[in-house]
Scaffold this motif. Sequence first.
Motif, mmCIF file in Angstrom:
data_model
loop_
_atom_site.group_PDB
_atom_site.id
_atom_site.type_symbol
_atom_site.label_atom_id
_atom_site.label_comp_id
_atom_site.label_asym_id
_atom_site.label_seq_id
_atom_site.Cartn_x
_atom_site.Cartn_y
_atom_site.Cartn_z
ATOM 1 N N ARG A 17 6.481 20.766 -5.305
ATOM 2 C CA ARG A 17 7.405 19.760 -4.765
ATOM 3 C C ARG A 17 6.660 18.622 -4.055
ATOM 4 N NH1 ARG A 17 12.629 21.491 -3.048
ATOM 5 N NH2 ARG A 17 12.945 19.247 -3.119
ATOM 6 N N HIS A 18 5.334 18.653 -4.087
ATOM 7 C CA HIS A 18 4.558 17.624 -3.386
ATOM 8 C C HIS A 18 4.777 16.228 -3.949
ATOM 9 C CE1 HIS A 18 1.376 20.263 -1.126
ATOM 10 N NE2 HIS A 18 2.625 20.662 -0.916
ATOM 11 N N TRP A 56 -1.273 13.394 2.341
ATOM 12 C CA TRP A 56 0.088 13.909 2.177
ATOM 13 C C TRP A 56 0.050 15.376 1.770
ATOM 14 C CZ3 TRP A 56 4.436 12.545 4.073
ATOM 15 C CH2 TRP A 56 4.661 11.227 4.432
ATOM 16 N N GLU A 57 -0.927 15.756 0.951
ATOM 17 C CA GLU A 57 -1.035 17.168 0.548
ATOM 18 C C GLU A 57 -1.183 18.059 1.777
ATOM 19 O OE1 GLU A 57 -3.675 20.130 -2.295
ATOM 20 O OE2 GLU A 57 -4.211 18.014 -2.184
ATOM 21 N N GLN A 58 -2.037 17.654 2.685
ATOM 22 C CA GLN A 58 -2.249 18.413 3.920
ATOM 23 C C GLN A 58 -0.957 18.461 4.753
ATOM 24 O OE1 GLN A 58 -4.558 16.564 7.143
ATOM 25 N NE2 GLN A 58 -5.960 18.336 6.999
ATOM 26 N N ARG A 111 0.869 -1.180 0.000
ATOM 27 C CA ARG A 111 0.000 0.000 0.000
ATOM 28 C C ARG A 111 0.904 1.227 0.000
ATOM 29 N NH1 ARG A 111 0.182 2.325 4.871
ATOM 30 N NH2 ARG A 111 0.701 1.044 6.665
ATOM 31 N N VAL A 112 0.397 2.302 -0.585
ATOM 32 C CA VAL A 112 1.132 3.563 -0.537
ATOM 33 C C VAL A 112 1.179 4.000 0.919
ATOM 34 C CG1 VAL A 112 1.149 5.984 -1.267
ATOM 35 C CG2 VAL A 112 0.506 4.185 -2.904
ATOM 36 N N GLN A 113 2.353 4.381 1.379
ATOM 37 C CA GLN A 113 2.515 4.785 2.776
ATOM 38 C C GLN A 113 1.668 6.014 3.055
ATOM 39 O OE1 GLN A 113 6.564 5.220 4.002
ATOM 40 N NE2 GLN A 113 6.028 5.778 6.089
ATOM 41 N N GLY A 114 0.939 5.962 4.142
ATOM 42 C CA GLY A 114 0.063 7.063 4.514
ATOM 43 C C GLY A 114 0.825 8.240 5.104
ATOM 44 N N PRO A 115 0.127 9.358 5.278
ATOM 45 C CA PRO A 115 0.752 10.564 5.830
ATOM 46 C C PRO A 115 1.059 10.401 7.315
ATOM 47 C CG PRO A 115 -1.600 10.891 5.604
ATOM 48 C CD PRO A 115 -1.298 9.549 4.996
ATOM 49 N N PRO A 116 1.854 11.307 7.865
ATOM 50 C CA PRO A 116 2.163 11.246 9.292
ATOM 51 C C PRO A 116 0.899 11.379 10.141
ATOM 52 C CG PRO A 116 3.489 12.945 8.185
ATOM 53 C CD PRO A 116 2.483 12.449 7.198
ATOM 54 N N THR A 169 1.829 20.598 2.940
ATOM 55 C CA THR A 169 1.486 22.022 3.020
ATOM 56 C C THR A 169 1.790 22.552 4.418
ATOM 57 O OG1 THR A 169 -0.196 21.785 1.302
ATOM 58 C CG2 THR A 169 -0.385 23.699 2.754
ATOM 59 N N ALA A 170 1.428 21.791 5.448
ATOM 60 C CA ALA A 170 1.702 22.202 6.828
ATOM 61 C C ALA A 170 3.205 22.284 7.099
ATOM 62 C CB ALA A 170 1.046 21.233 7.802
ATOM 63 N N MET A 171 3.984 21.467 6.406
ATOM 64 C CA MET A 171 5.441 21.473 6.573
ATOM 65 C C MET A 171 6.117 22.580 5.767
ATOM 66 S SD MET A 171 6.281 17.440 6.284
ATOM 67 C CE MET A 171 5.262 16.229 7.088
ATOM 68 N N GLY A 172 5.321 23.313 4.974
ATOM 69 C CA GLY A 172 5.871 24.400 4.175
ATOM 70 C C GLY A 172 6.455 23.974 2.843
ATOM 71 N N VAL A 173 6.142 22.764 2.406
ATOM 72 C CA VAL A 173 6.635 22.287 1.114
ATOM 73 C C VAL A 173 5.766 22.908 0.022
ATOM 74 C CG1 VAL A 173 7.013 20.259 -0.338
ATOM 75 C CG2 VAL A 173 7.438 20.124 2.136
#
Length: 145
Positions: A52-53, A39-41, A28-33, A44-48
């Motif tokens: 570059r997403h 991952w978009e959320q 499975r695609v690894q989920g977000p933290p 974005t919160a990390m300032g990327v």
Amino acid sequence: MARDVQFTIDCADPAKLAAFWAEALGYRVQGPPPGFDSWEQALTAMGVPPERHNDASAVVDPDGAGPRVFFQRVPEPKRVKNRVHLDVRAAPGLAEEARMTALEAAADRLVSHGATRLERHEPAPPLDAGHIVMADPEGNEFCLD
């Protein structure tokens, strides 16, 4: 002492290749933290910046047994045959025609997800049970065996 291993694949489109390899490996695609729904959320919160997403993605074994496969965007295209490739065990425990039938079914399924079939190697006992050489959507070779 055993080591934890990750495979890293250079590519042009990490999200697309991660989706393909998740399908090919039963991963499975690894989920977000934790704390993020996507991952978009998280990025974005990390300032990327948005452009570059898609710089990286990863797939993981849902059972936690297999190695993580990491995909990183690189600027240069693939130019030559891989020196290292993955073997996808698509016919465990099968032999002869049943084995090749299972490999053909796996090849057809992966072609429908963007793979390219390169060549079929017929069984040549005693050591070679037969396999199919494939390429992922970006041309990285792998074998169905």
